[in-house]
Scaffold this active site. Structure first.
Site, PDB file in Angstrom:
ATOM      1  N   SER A  18       0.178   3.963  14.429  1.00  0.00           N
ATOM      2  CA  SER A  18      -0.182   5.209  15.106  1.00  0.00           C
ATOM      3  C   SER A  18       1.012   6.146  15.097  1.00  0.00           C
ATOM      4  CB  SER A  18      -0.589   4.925  16.553  1.00  0.00           C
ATOM      5  OG  SER A  18      -0.558   6.141  17.274  1.00  0.00           O
ATOM      6  N   HIS A  43      -2.969   5.872  11.450  1.00  0.00           N
ATOM      7  CA  HIS A  43      -3.802   6.165  12.619  1.00  0.00           C
ATOM      8  C   HIS A  43      -3.319   7.472  13.261  1.00  0.00           C
ATOM      9  CE1 HIS A  43      -6.533   4.926  15.903  1.00  0.00           C
ATOM     10  NE2 HIS A  43      -5.620   5.406  16.739  1.00  0.00           N
ATOM     11  N   ASP A  45      -3.935  10.107  16.334  1.00  0.00           N
ATOM     12  CA  ASP A  45      -4.532  10.253  17.664  1.00  0.00           C
ATOM     13  C   ASP A  45      -4.668  11.726  18.019  1.00  0.00           C
ATOM     14  OD1 ASP A  45      -4.901   7.518  18.674  1.00  0.00           O
ATOM     15  OD2 ASP A  45      -2.736   7.360  18.378  1.00  0.00           O
ATOM     16  N   MET A  47      -5.911  14.397  20.720  1.00  0.00           N
ATOM     17  CA  MET A  47      -6.218  14.495  22.159  1.00  0.00           C
ATOM     18  C   MET A  47      -6.311  15.965  22.563  1.00  0.00           C
ATOM     19  SD  MET A  47      -3.664  11.585  23.629  1.00  0.00           S
ATOM     20  CE  MET A  47      -3.367  10.053  22.718  1.00  0.00           C
ATOM     21  N   HIS A  76      -8.640   9.206  15.223  1.00  0.00           N
ATOM     22  CA  HIS A  76      -9.219   8.771  16.497  1.00  0.00           C
ATOM     23  C   HIS A  76      -9.346   9.998  17.392  1.00  0.00           C
ATOM     24  CE1 HIS A  76      -8.383   6.124  20.351  1.00  0.00           C
ATOM     25  NE2 HIS A  76      -9.557   6.708  20.391  1.00  0.00           N
ATOM     26  N   MET A  78     -10.036  11.799  20.626  1.00  0.00           N
ATOM     27  CA  MET A  78     -10.153  11.691  22.080  1.00  0.00           C
ATOM     28  C   MET A  78     -10.379  13.098  22.607  1.00  0.00           C
ATOM     29  SD  MET A  78      -7.130   8.914  22.474  1.00  0.00           S
ATOM     30  CE  MET A  78      -6.610   9.200  20.778  1.00  0.00           C
ATOM     31  N   MET A 147     -10.626  -0.170  22.665  1.00  0.00           N
ATOM     32  CA  MET A 147      -9.411   0.339  23.323  1.00  0.00           C
ATOM     33  C   MET A 147      -8.908  -0.712  24.309  1.00  0.00           C
ATOM     34  SD  MET A 147      -8.627   3.280  22.101  1.00  0.00           S
ATOM     35  CE  MET A 147      -7.232   3.505  23.205  1.00  0.00           C
ATOM     36  N   GLY A 152      -4.849   7.918  25.896  1.00  0.00           N
ATOM     37  CA  GLY A 152      -4.053   9.073  26.335  1.00  0.00           C
ATOM     38  C   GLY A 152      -2.576   8.989  25.981  1.00  0.00           C
ATOM     39  N   PHE A 153      -2.031   7.777  25.993  1.00  0.00           N
ATOM     40  CA  PHE A 153      -0.586   7.652  25.781  1.00  0.00           C
ATOM     41  C   PHE A 153      -0.258   6.369  25.008  1.00  0.00           C
ATOM     42  CE2 PHE A 153      -1.366  10.097  29.571  1.00  0.00           C
ATOM     43  CZ  PHE A 153      -0.554  11.210  29.376  1.00  0.00           C
ATOM     44  N   ASP A 185      -6.849  -1.125  19.539  1.00  0.00           N
ATOM     45  CA  ASP A 185      -5.859  -0.053  19.723  1.00  0.00           C
ATOM     46  C   ASP A 185      -5.328  -0.072  21.147  1.00  0.00           C
ATOM     47  OD1 ASP A 185      -4.413   2.316  19.720  1.00  0.00           O
ATOM     48  OD2 ASP A 185      -6.145   3.620  19.354  1.00  0.00           O
ATOM     49  N   GLY A 186      -4.016  -0.262  21.287  1.00  0.00           N
ATOM     50  CA  GLY A 186      -3.368  -0.156  22.590  1.00  0.00           C
ATOM     51  C   GLY A 186      -2.602  -1.409  22.967  1.00  0.00           C
TER      52      GLY A 186
HETATM   53  C1  DX5 Z   1      -3.723   5.751  22.931  1.00  0.00           C
HETATM   54  C2  DX5 Z   1      -3.815   5.813  21.417  1.00  0.00           C
HETATM   55  C3  DX5 Z   1      -3.108   4.755  20.683  1.00  0.00           C
HETATM   56  C4  DX5 Z   1      -1.619   4.673  20.924  1.00  0.00           C
HETATM   57  C5  DX5 Z   1      -1.213   3.258  20.723  1.00  0.00           C
HETATM   58  O1  DX5 Z   1      -4.617   6.664  23.460  1.00  0.00           O
HETATM   59  O2  DX5 Z   1      -5.178   5.743  21.019  1.00  0.00           O
HETATM   60  O3  DX5 Z   1      -3.381   4.823  19.295  1.00  0.00           O
HETATM   61  O4  DX5 Z   1      -0.876   5.497  20.093  1.00  0.00           O
HETATM   62  O5  DX5 Z   1       0.114   3.132  21.093  1.00  0.00           O
HETATM   63  P1  DX5 Z   1       0.778   1.715  21.385  1.00  0.00           P
HETATM   64  O6  DX5 Z   1       0.591   0.864  20.161  1.00  0.00           O
HETATM   65  O7  DX5 Z   1       2.187   2.058  21.682  1.00  0.00           O
HETATM   66  O8  DX5 Z   1       0.027   1.139  22.566  1.00  0.00           O
HETATM   67 ZN    ZN Z   2      -5.663   5.617  18.861  1.00  0.00          ZN
END
Ligand code: DX5
Ligand code: ZN
Length: 223
Positions: A18, A43, A45, A47, A76, A78, A147, A152-153, A185-186
């Protein structure tokens, strides 16, 4: 015979770093570095500061990444009402485009639109959403994303109570004989990846970008 383009070799996972945890001032360099280090997808993200409490990147950045990425872009979304933007993201170069089941009133029609526009369609769900909400959609998907943190982070801790969803999805995909990849993911790292044996694809941000890329990716490929 199964399609080799979508199914990973048995025992070896696909890894999608990511870029949320990459150096945003050097995205081309970072993408090429993880590609050389053995990553399978990138990947991305997206948002909107509304569906999730964070803002990241949009269509123009995806378009620029596409020009320099040797790997497929796994985008992805969001964002609220993703139907407003799927065409733009696919035109910009999204290879996989994943939407949240909670983000739209009619996820089935959005998934059909993604497929009709020539991209691979993915569905995902927040940790608090039941797995039953995505089961009727699996036959419209190339990918289902579990997830294991609240979206979000980056850098959050893996939620162990989400593992049961991976098991349930694997059973349903087998039962319906579907060609649908399971992505997680996460909070994925060397330890938590071992707990997700039924997954096909690992997204990892802070784990891959926080160490030697080749070592991190190799560890996740064979957890
Ligand atoms: C969170 C994202 C993830 C995030 C994963 O909302 O969808 O893709 O970047 O980060 P790590 O691997 O650090 O949990
Ligand atoms: Zn993601």
């Amino acid at each position: 015979m199964s399609s080799l383009s979508t199914l990973p070799l048995r025992g070896s996972k696909l890894v999608a770093p990511s870029i949320l945890s990459a150096d945003f001032a050097n995205l081309e360099k970072e993408i090429k570095a993880v590609a050389t280090a053995g990553a399978d997808w990138i990947h991305v993200d997206v948002m909107d500061g509304h569906f999730v409490p964070n803002l990241t990147i949009g269509v123009p950045v995806v378009k620029s990444l596409k020009k320099v990425s040797p790997l497929p872009l796994d985008v992805h979304l969001m964002i609220d009402k993703p139907e407003r933007f799927v065409e733009d993201f696919i035109k910009a170069g999204a290879d996989y485009l994943t939407i949240h089941v909670e983000s739209t009133q009619d996820p089935a029609s959005v998934l059909r639109k993604i497929t009709a526009l020539g991209a691979k369609a993915g569905i995902t769900l927040r940790p608090g959403t039941s797995v039953e909400s995505v089961l009727p959609l699996l036959n419209l998907c190339d990918l289902v994303l579990v997830m294991t943190v609240e979206p979000g982070f980056g850098g959050q801790s893996f939620m162990h109570d989400q593992i049961a969803k991976i098991t349930a999805l694997r059973a349903e995909i087998r039962k319906q004989k579907l060609n649908c990849l399971i992505e997680v993911d996460g909070g994925i790292n060397a330890e938590t990846a071992k707990l997700c044996a039924d997954a096909d694809v690992f997204v990892a941000g802070s784990y891959v970008f926080g160490r030697n890329y080749a070592e991190g990716i190799a560890t996740l490929k064979n957890p």
